[in-house]
Design a protein around this motif. Structure first.
Motif, PDB file in Angstrom:
ATOM      1  N   UNK A 422       0.842  -1.206   0.000  1.00 53.68           N
ATOM      2  CA  UNK A 422       0.000   0.000   0.000  1.00 53.68           C
ATOM      3  C   UNK A 422       0.869   1.245   0.000  1.00 53.68           C
ATOM      4  N   UNK A 423       1.868   1.293   0.869  1.00 57.38           N
ATOM      5  CA  UNK A 423       2.801   2.416   0.941  1.00 57.38           C
ATOM      6  C   UNK A 423       4.193   1.916   0.565  1.00 57.38           C
ATOM      7  N   UNK A 424       4.993   2.736  -0.092  1.00 63.07           N
ATOM      8  CA  UNK A 424       6.337   2.284  -0.469  1.00 63.07           C
ATOM      9  C   UNK A 424       7.241   2.170   0.751  1.00 63.07           C
ATOM     10  N   UNK A 425       8.164   1.231   0.693  1.00 70.08           N
ATOM     11  CA  UNK A 425       9.107   1.059   1.790  1.00 70.08           C
ATOM     12  C   UNK A 425      10.212   2.086   1.791  1.00 70.08           C
ATOM     13  N   UNK A 426      10.310   2.871   0.726  1.00 73.55           N
ATOM     14  CA  UNK A 426      11.349   3.886   0.594  1.00 73.55           C
ATOM     15  C   UNK A 426      10.715   5.207   0.160  1.00 73.55           C
ATOM     16  N   UNK A 427      11.366   6.340   0.455  1.00 74.01           N
ATOM     17  CA  UNK A 427      10.835   7.626  -0.034  1.00 74.01           C
ATOM     18  C   UNK A 427      10.711   7.610  -1.553  1.00 74.01           C
ATOM     19  N   UNK A 428       9.612   8.168  -2.049  1.00 77.38           N
ATOM     20  CA  UNK A 428       9.341   8.149  -3.481  1.00 77.38           C
ATOM     21  C   UNK A 428       8.925   9.547  -3.920  1.00 77.38           C
ATOM     22  N   UNK A 429       9.861  10.246  -4.529  1.00 77.80           N
ATOM     23  CA  UNK A 429       9.643  11.632  -4.926  1.00 77.80           C
ATOM     24  C   UNK A 429       8.556  11.758  -5.978  1.00 77.80           C
ATOM     25  N   UNK A 430       8.400  10.758  -6.832  1.00 84.06           N
ATOM     26  CA  UNK A 430       7.450  10.845  -7.945  1.00 84.06           C
ATOM     27  C   UNK A 430       6.053  10.330  -7.597  1.00 84.06           C
ATOM     28  N   UNK A 431       5.834   9.866  -6.390  1.00 83.69           N
ATOM     29  CA  UNK A 431       4.526   9.345  -5.982  1.00 83.69           C
ATOM     30  C   UNK A 431       3.747  10.452  -5.284  1.00 83.69           C
ATOM     31  N   UNK A 432       2.741  11.047  -5.923  1.00 84.17           N
ATOM     32  CA  UNK A 432       2.093  12.235  -5.353  1.00 84.17           C
ATOM     33  C   UNK A 432       1.323  11.956  -4.067  1.00 84.17           C
ATOM     34  N   UNK A 433       0.779  10.741  -3.905  1.00 83.58           N
ATOM     35  CA  UNK A 433      -0.006  10.462  -2.706  1.00 83.58           C
ATOM     36  C   UNK A 433       0.784   9.609  -1.703  1.00 83.58           C
ATOM     37  N   UNK A 434       2.102   9.760  -1.706  1.00 87.95           N
ATOM     38  CA  UNK A 434       2.933   8.939  -0.827  1.00 87.95           C
ATOM     39  C   UNK A 434       2.537   9.109   0.641  1.00 87.95           C
TER      40      UNK A 434
END
Length: 494
Positions: A422-434
Motif C-alpha cells: 500500500x505504501x512504499x518502503x522507501x521515499x518516493x519523490x514521484x509518488x504524489x499520494x505517498x
C-alpha cells in the motif's frame, strides 16, 4: 602526472605478487558472496524494479505500489537486467547475481585502467583495490556507493556498483583524452557515458562528475579542450533529457525528502573513516610535488561538498563523501610504489600494510556471508551482521500484482516477489499520494482504528493480503494462511 616506479626491474614481479594475491583473495570472497547474495538494504527495491521491467518493459509503472508513476530506479542498468529477465526467463534473483558479476567486473577493470593513468608500477592496481575496500575504519558503514568490503558484499548487485565501475572507466578515458589526440567520437562518447552513470545512480554520478572536474583542472586544459568538453557535456545533457523512464532534472528538487535519511552519514566519522587518514597524509607529498595533482584536487572537491552538506543541513550531499575517500585511499595505495628514496617507500609500505591489516580485521565479519555465522570464530562472529531472511514464504499464496498491507520493513522486501504494497518502503519523490498512503498504513495497524475504517482502506487500495506479527487473526475479515520467521503471519482478506 603519471608516476614511474623507482624499484629495480627484477624486484617488480615479486613486489607485485603479494598485493596481487591479496586482491585475488578479496575478489574470490566477493564472488562467493554473490553466490549467496545476502539480503540487506535496497535489494528488494532493485529486484522489484527488474520484475516490473520483465512484465512491462515500456511502461512498468511504480516498482513498489500499484500506481502509474515514473521511478528513478528505471535506469539503463536495470533496463538491461529487465531485458535479460524477460528474454531468458531466469528468476529475478538469478538475474541480480548476473548483474552483480557484471558490476564487479566493471569496477575491477575500471580501477585497473584508472590506476594505470596514475602509476606504471605493476603492484599499483592490486594495492589500489585493497585500499578501496579495506582503508575505512573500525566501525563498518554499509551504504550503496561506499566501497568498504562489508558494504560492497551487501550492495554488489546494486546499480551503484555498476555506476562506480563506469566512473573509473570514465576517469581513465578522460585522462587519456586530455593527454593526447583523441578521435572525433571521444568527447561525445565521454558525455554519453557520464549521462549513463548519472541515470544509473545519481549519487555516484555526482562523484563521477567531481572526479572528471578534477581531471580537467589537473590537466590545465586550454580553450580547445574546453570546447570539446562543452560538446561532450551537451551530449550528456541531451541524453539525460531524452531518457524516457523518468525526468532526471526533476530530481534536483527532491533533496528535502532525503535529508533525514542521510543524516547518519555525518555521525561517528572517526570510527568509520580513521584509516583514511593515512591517505590524507599521502596526499600531502603529492601536493608538494604538484599543486594541481588530480587526486589532491579530487579530494578537495569531495571534502568541500561533504562539509557544505553538513554545515547547511543538506545531508543528502553526504553521498558525495566517496569523492573524498576514493582519492585518499588511492593516494595511500600508490605512495609506497612511487619513484623516490627506497627508505621512504619502505616506510609508506609498512604504514599501508598495518592499515590494511586493521581494515581486514574490522571487516572480517564479511566472511560470514559465505560460510554462515556458526562457522566463524567468536571474535569474528561479533563483527557479523545477520542479513534479512526475505519473504519467499508468502509466494505460494501471493501472486504477481496482488496488493499487500504491510509495515515499512516488510514493504521493503515484499515487492521483490512481484506483489505491491500500500505504501512504499522507501521515499518516493514521484509518488504524489505517498504521505496519504503512509497514513493509511498507520491507521490500519493502529490499535484504536474502527473496523469500518480498516475496511474502507482495504477497498480503496485493493488489498488482498495483510502481513503482520501475531498468533492469530485479530481483526474481522482476515484469515491466517501462512506463518513466517519472527512470528509473522500472512492473512487473506476475506
Amino acid at each position: 602526472m603519471r608516476e614511474r616506479s623507482g624499484a629495480p626491474r627484477a624486484v617488480v614481479p615479486r613486489a607485485a605478487a603479494v598485493p596481487g594475491a591479496a586482491a585475488a583473495l578479496v575478489l574470490a570472497l566477493l564472488l562467493l558472496v554473490i553466490v549467496r547474495l545476502p539480503w540487506a538494504g535496497d535489494l528488494g527495491m532493485h529486484a522489484a524494479t527488474v520484475e516490473r521491467l520483465r512484465h512491462r518493459l515500456a511502461d512498468p509503472g511504480n516498482p513498489l505500489v500499484d500506481a502509474d508513476t515514473p521511478s528513478p530506479y528505471y535506469s539503463p542498468w536495470t533496463l538491461l537486467l529487465g531485458c535479460l529477465a524477460r528474454l531468458s526467463g531466469l528468476s529475478v534473483f538469478v538475474v541480480l547475481r548476473v548483474g552483480a558479476l557484471a558490476g564487479l567486473a566493471l569496477l575491477v577493470t575500471g580501477v585497473w585502467r584508472y590506476v594505470r593513468t596514475l602509476s606504471a608500477h605493476r603492484a599499483a592496481p592490486p594495492l589500489a583495490l585493497l585500499g578501496l575496500v579495506l582503508l575505512w575504519g573500525t566501525v563498518p558503514l554499509n551504504w550503496s556507493g561506499f566501497l568498504g568490503l562489508n558494504s560492497l558484499a551487501l550492495t554488489v548487485s546494486y546499480p551503484s556498483v555498476c555506476a562506480l565501475g563506469l566512473a573509473f572507466h570514465l576517469w581513465a578515458w578522460l585522462a587519456r583524452a586530455l593527454r593526447g589526440p583523441a578521435g572525433r567520437g571521444t568527447w561525445p562518447g565521454l558525455g554519453a557515458l557520464w549521462a549513463v552513470i548519472l541515470l544509473c545512480h545519481q549519487f555516484s554520478g555526482v562523484v563521477a562528475s567531481l572526479g572528471a572536474l578534477a581531471a580537467v583542472l589537473a590537466a590545465r586544459a586550454g580553450p580547445a579542450v574546453w570546447a570539446r568538453l562543452g560538446a561532450g557535456l551537451a551530449t550528456g545533457l541531451v541524453a539525460l533529457w531524452w531518457w524516457p523512464y523518468y525526468d532526471f532534472f526533476a530530481l534536483l528538487g527532491a533533496g528535502g525528502s532525503l535529508e533525514p535519511v542521510h543524516r547518519p552519514l555525518y555521525r561517528d566519522l572517526p570510527g568509520r573513516y580513521w584509516l583514511v587518514l593515512l591517505g590524507v597524509a599521502a596526499l600531502v607529498p603529492r601536493w608538494r610535488r604538484d599543486h594541481r595533482d588530480v587526486l589532491v584536487l579530487f579530494f578537495a572537491l569531495g571534502a568541500l561538498v561533504f562539509a557544505a552538506g553538513g554545515l547547511s543541513g543538506h545531508y543528502s550531499w553526504g553521498r558525495a563523501l566517496p569523492a573524498a575517500l576514493l582519492p585518499a585511499q588511492l593516494a595511500a595505495a600508490l605512495e609506497p610504489v612511487r619513484a623516490g628514496r627506497r627508505a621512504v617507500r619502505a616506510g609508506w609500505a609498512c604504514a599501508l600494510s598495518g592499515a590494511l591489516a586493521v581494515g581486514t580485521w574490522a571487516q572480517a565479519g564479511t566472511v560470514g556471508y559465505v560460510v554462515g555465522r556458526g562457522a566463524l570464530p567468536e571474535p569474528v562472529a561479533a563483527r557479523y551482521r545477520t542479513p534479512w531472511t526475505g519473504y519467499h514464504w508468502i509466494t505460494p499464496w501471493v501472486r504477481y500484482g496482488d496488493v499487500v498491507m504491510a509495515r515499512t520493513l516488510p514493504a521493503r522486501q515484499i515487492p521483490a516477489y512481484g506483489a505491491y504494497t500500500v505504501a512504499p518502503g522507501y521515499p518516493d519523490f514521484f509518488l504524489p499520494d505517498e504521505e496519504r498512503r503512509r497514513e493509511a498504513v498507520r491507521r490500519y495497524f493502529a490499535a484504536g482504528t474502527p473496523e469500518a475504517v480498516r475496511r474502507d482502506i482495504v477497498r480503496e487500495y485493493g488489498v488482498r493480503w495483510v502481513v503482520d506479527r501475531g498468533a492469530g487473526p485479530r481483526r474481522d475479515g482476515l484469515r491466517a494462511v501462512a506463518r513466517g520467521p519472527g512470528g509473522q503471519v500472512l492473512y487473506r482478506v476475506r
